[in-house]
Design an enzyme around this catalytic site. Structure first.
Site, PDB file in Angstrom:
ATOM      1  N   ASP A 275      46.583  29.702  39.120  1.00 33.69           N
ATOM      2  CA  ASP A 275      47.717  30.394  39.351  1.00 33.69           C
ATOM      3  C   ASP A 275      48.370  30.040  40.774  1.00 33.69           C
ATOM      4  OD1 ASP A 275      49.957  32.129  39.295  1.00 33.69           O
ATOM      5  OD2 ASP A 275      48.745  34.107  39.361  1.00 33.69           O
ATOM      6  N   LYS A 282      52.734  31.448  45.541  1.00 32.42           N
ATOM      7  CA  LYS A 282      51.718  32.332  46.223  1.00 32.42           C
ATOM      8  C   LYS A 282      51.852  31.880  47.899  1.00 32.42           C
ATOM      9  CE  LYS A 282      48.633  34.132  42.851  1.00 32.42           C
ATOM     10  NZ  LYS A 282      49.281  35.476  42.887  1.00 32.42           N
ATOM     11  N   ASP A 351      55.209  34.753  39.202  1.00 33.43           N
ATOM     12  CA  ASP A 351      53.789  35.083  39.483  1.00 33.43           C
ATOM     13  C   ASP A 351      53.230  36.052  38.795  1.00 33.43           C
ATOM     14  OD1 ASP A 351      51.334  34.603  40.749  1.00 33.43           O
ATOM     15  OD2 ASP A 351      51.886  35.582  42.655  1.00 33.43           O
ATOM     16  N   GLU A 353      52.814  36.103  35.622  1.00 31.94           N
ATOM     17  CA  GLU A 353      52.586  35.193  34.348  1.00 31.94           C
ATOM     18  C   GLU A 353      51.579  35.685  33.472  1.00 31.94           C
ATOM     19  OE1 GLU A 353      50.726  34.764  37.070  1.00 31.94           O
ATOM     20  OE2 GLU A 353      48.920  34.405  36.258  1.00 31.94           O
ATOM     21  N   ARG A 355      50.748  38.734  32.219  1.00 26.46           N
ATOM     22  CA  ARG A 355      51.279  39.655  31.277  1.00 26.46           C
ATOM     23  C   ARG A 355      52.241  38.743  30.347  1.00 26.46           C
ATOM     24  NH1 ARG A 355      54.316  43.149  35.944  1.00 26.46           N
ATOM     25  NH2 ARG A 355      52.305  42.206  37.133  1.00 26.46           N
TER      26      ARG A 355
HETATM   27  N1  BES Z   1      46.560  36.316  39.175  1.00 24.44           N
HETATM   28  C1  BES Z   1      47.399  37.334  39.918  1.00 24.44           C
HETATM   29  C2  BES Z   1      46.717  38.624  40.254  1.00 24.44           C
HETATM   30  C3  BES Z   1      45.469  38.439  41.188  1.00 24.44           C
HETATM   31  C4  BES Z   1      45.516  38.898  42.537  1.00 24.44           C
HETATM   32  C5  BES Z   1      44.200  38.218  40.523  1.00 24.44           C
HETATM   33  C6  BES Z   1      44.255  38.975  43.199  1.00 24.44           C
HETATM   34  C7  BES Z   1      42.895  38.150  41.419  1.00 24.44           C
HETATM   35  C8  BES Z   1      43.135  38.469  42.938  1.00 24.44           C
HETATM   36  C9  BES Z   1      48.633  37.764  39.117  1.00 24.44           C
HETATM   37  O1  BES Z   1      49.039  36.675  38.129  1.00 24.44           O
HETATM   38  C10 BES Z   1      49.593  37.827  39.952  1.00 24.44           C
HETATM   39  O2  BES Z   1      49.928  37.091  40.764  1.00 24.44           O
HETATM   40  N2  BES Z   1      50.104  39.242  40.135  1.00 24.44           N
HETATM   41  C11 BES Z   1      51.190  39.436  40.781  1.00 24.44           C
HETATM   42  C12 BES Z   1      52.089  40.279  40.226  1.00 24.44           C
HETATM   43  C13 BES Z   1      53.360  40.757  40.897  1.00 24.44           C
HETATM   44  C14 BES Z   1      54.292  39.355  41.113  1.00 24.44           C
HETATM   45  C15 BES Z   1      54.340  41.705  40.091  1.00 24.44           C
HETATM   46  C16 BES Z   1      50.407  40.293  42.150  1.00 24.44           C
HETATM   47  O3  BES Z   1      49.632  41.143  41.768  1.00 24.44           O
HETATM   48  O4  BES Z   1      50.855  40.142  43.253  1.00 24.44           O
HETATM   49 ZN    ZN Z   2      47.566  35.322  37.650  1.00 25.96          ZN
HETATM   50 ZN    ZN Z   3      50.167  35.271  39.113  1.00 24.68          ZN
END
Ligand code: BES
Ligand code: ZN
Ligand code: ZN
Length: 504
Positions: A275, A282, A351, A353, A355
């Site tokens: 990701d 990120k 990000d 993604e 969901r």
């Molecule tokens: N894969 C990440 C979530 C994640 C964060 C997993 C830390 C493991 C450790 C997910 O796809 C993500 O990036 N979520 C974002 C959502 C936001 C953009 C609404 C997040 O948590 O920042």
């Molecule tokens: Zn993710």
């Molecule tokens: Zn993500």
């Protein structure tokens, strides 16, 4: 590792392990062990308190038992949970794996670990599971492969000594512990594996191989088939990446079962092999995102264990898998995409993604299998990590009866779950002006709940659905590696839950 059970040793193995609870019979047990080792009892009774994770090694000087070289005392504390007992054995094996011989003994007869059948079961399963897990080699890409540990050799054996009435219990429990540990180590390798090796295609191959070996059906849909199926959200996330997506459908039923209908459970696991965040790229901790397929790995692991144990239920496992990468064709914030369900989605943040691909996985599961229960596991939100840290996963569930069962399994296995609400008050955050729904609200608040509300829109009114946000628990710090590594979170929890369902 071969498991043997007996009521006494003919010939002692070179290493004998005594797990010891902290209770009133400890002194008595320690005196017997001191006699066996040929040392003064007070050395042990004053030196070892059997506190949780306390470890003591004794070089044996008993001329009548020359083959016995070393005794280990493992403290279990007064009232340990099964997860704590497991950790004692894993930690013991991890620390001593280079010196442990190929034949070891576990004494559950001389000591106070022997009173009840349930205790024997717990300790024997934890011992076999923990000892094997303690040998896990995280260096899967190292070229200077060290000499394999003795206990992993073909002829290695673990001999468990118990009272006559408990030998079968101990044997079955230890075998189960080994079975689960083997799957857990396989899953550790997948999650710890780097994204240039563990691609969506690779996960598909692993599922096929596991299904062939353990007896469950696997279909891996490739990109063209995914287009035909209409898994538009999965395709949208895949756009920016060079590696093609896969959509993996696994189905298990026991080899032999009566005609009565079995409970039908459907699992969905987030299989993002890396990701980057996409164009909403990120800015921190991206290196951990090889573990963003931890949900997929847990689903594959649970399928494999259910098949190994031949549980009497009908289990479906679904893994939508892709990388979330960036190039000129990648989806852009504000793009509107289609989905398997037919609902249009405004992608406010690329990000978010997980969901999107889960939306397709859940709708596909509901439409094509309509299981009694649907459970998804996903490393979904950093927000869930903010709320619960690395010690517990978030549970979101629209049926309290299902939630209670999952919470009970979490308690029994130590793979903690904490329930968070699914109130409609949070739904507003997913409203889009231009499309049916949007994947991100712009507000940093209650992000784990908003993500769950988004998923809920794709379960097509199913009334027993649970979502487990395992972002904190799938990949974390431990004594078993120098940086974060796979925990296998979900395998034990789901196995316990499925066993409960199977038991009726
Ligand atoms: N894969 C990440 C979530 C994640 C964060 C997993 C830390 C493991 C450790 C997910 O796809 C993500 O990036 N979520 C974002 C959502 C936001 C953009 C609404 C997040 O948590 O920042
Ligand atoms: Zn993710
Ligand atoms: Zn993500």
């Amino acid at each position: 590792m071969l498991i043997q059970t007996a009521n006494s040793f003919g010939t002692y193995p070179p290493v004998l392990i005594f797990p010891l609870f902290q209770n009133e019979t400890l002194t008595n047990a320690l005196s017997k062990i001191a006699a066996l080792c040929g040392i003064d009892a007070t050395l042990l009774t004053t030196g070892f308190k059997a506190e949780l994770k306390e470890m003591h090694q004794i070089y044996v000087v008993n001329r009548r038992k020359p083959e016995l070289k070393k005794v280990y005392l493992l403290g279990l504390g007064a009232n340990p949970s099964s997860a704590e007992i497991l950790d004692v054995f894993r930690s013991f094996a991890h620390r001593n794996k280079t010196t442990l011989p190929s034949s070891i003994g576990l004494d559950l007869l001389t000591t106070n670990a022997t009173q009840r059948k349930e205790t024997i079961k717990t300790v024997a399963e934890a011992a076999a599971n923990g000892i094997l897990l303690g040998h896990y080699n995280i260096g899967q890409y190292k070229t200077n492969a060290k000499t394999p540990y003795a206990l992993l050799s073909e002829e290695a054996s673990l001999t468990i000594i118990t009272g006559k009435q408990f030998t079968e219990t101990a044997n079955n429990a230890a075998r189960k512990g080994l079975d689960i540990a083997q799957t857990q180590m396989y899953i550790f390798h997948l999650v710890n594996g780097s994204s240039n090796h563990v691609t969506p295609t690779h996960i598909g191959e692993c599922a096929i191989e596991s299904g062939a070996r353990h007896g469950f059906q696997v279909t891996v849909y490739d990109k063209i088939q995914i287009q035909t199926l209409g898994l538009h959200a999965l395709l949208a996330v895949n756009r920016g990446s060079e590696t093609p997506p896969t959509f993996i459908v696994m189905e298990y039923q026991p080899k032999q079962h009566s005609n009565k209908t079995l409970p039908k459970i459907g699992l969905v696991g987030k299989g993002i092999t890396f990701d980057t965040g996409g164009l909403s790229i990120k800015t921190a901790n991206m290196q951990y995102m090889k573990s963003d397929m931890g949900g997929a790995a847990a689903v594959l692991g649970a399928m494999e264990v259910a098949a190994k144990l031949q549980l009497p239920l009908h289990l479906i496992g679904i893994i939508p898998s892709t990388e979330n990468s960036v190039d000129a064709t990648a989806i852009k914030p504000s793009d509107v995409i289609n989905s398997y369900s037919g609902k249009t989605i405004e992608v406010d943040n690329t990000d978010a993604e997980g969901r999107l691909i889960l939306a397709d996985g859940l709708a596909y599961l509901k439409r094509n299998f309509n299981p009694d229960v649907m459970i998804d596991l996903a490393t979904l939100t950093g927000n869930c990590v903010m709320a619960l840290g690395y010690k517990a996963a978030g549970l979101f569930c629209n049926s309290q009866a299902l939630a209670d069962k999952l919470l009970q399994s979490a308690g029994a296995t130590g793979e903690r779950l904490w329930q968070l609400p699914l109130w409609d008050a949070y739904k507003k955050e997913t409203q889009s002006d231009v499309a049916d729904i949007k994947n991100h609200s712009g507000s940093p608040l209650a992000g784990a709940i908003v993500a769950a509300k988004f998923l809920e829109a794709f379960i097509e009114n199913h009334t027993a659905w649970a979502h487990l946000d395992i972002a904190g628990t799938a990949f974390s710090d431990s004594e078993y590696s120098s940086s974060k590594s796979a925990t296998g979170y979900g395998i034990r929890l789901l196995t316990h839950y499925l066993e409960q369902v199977a038991a009726g």
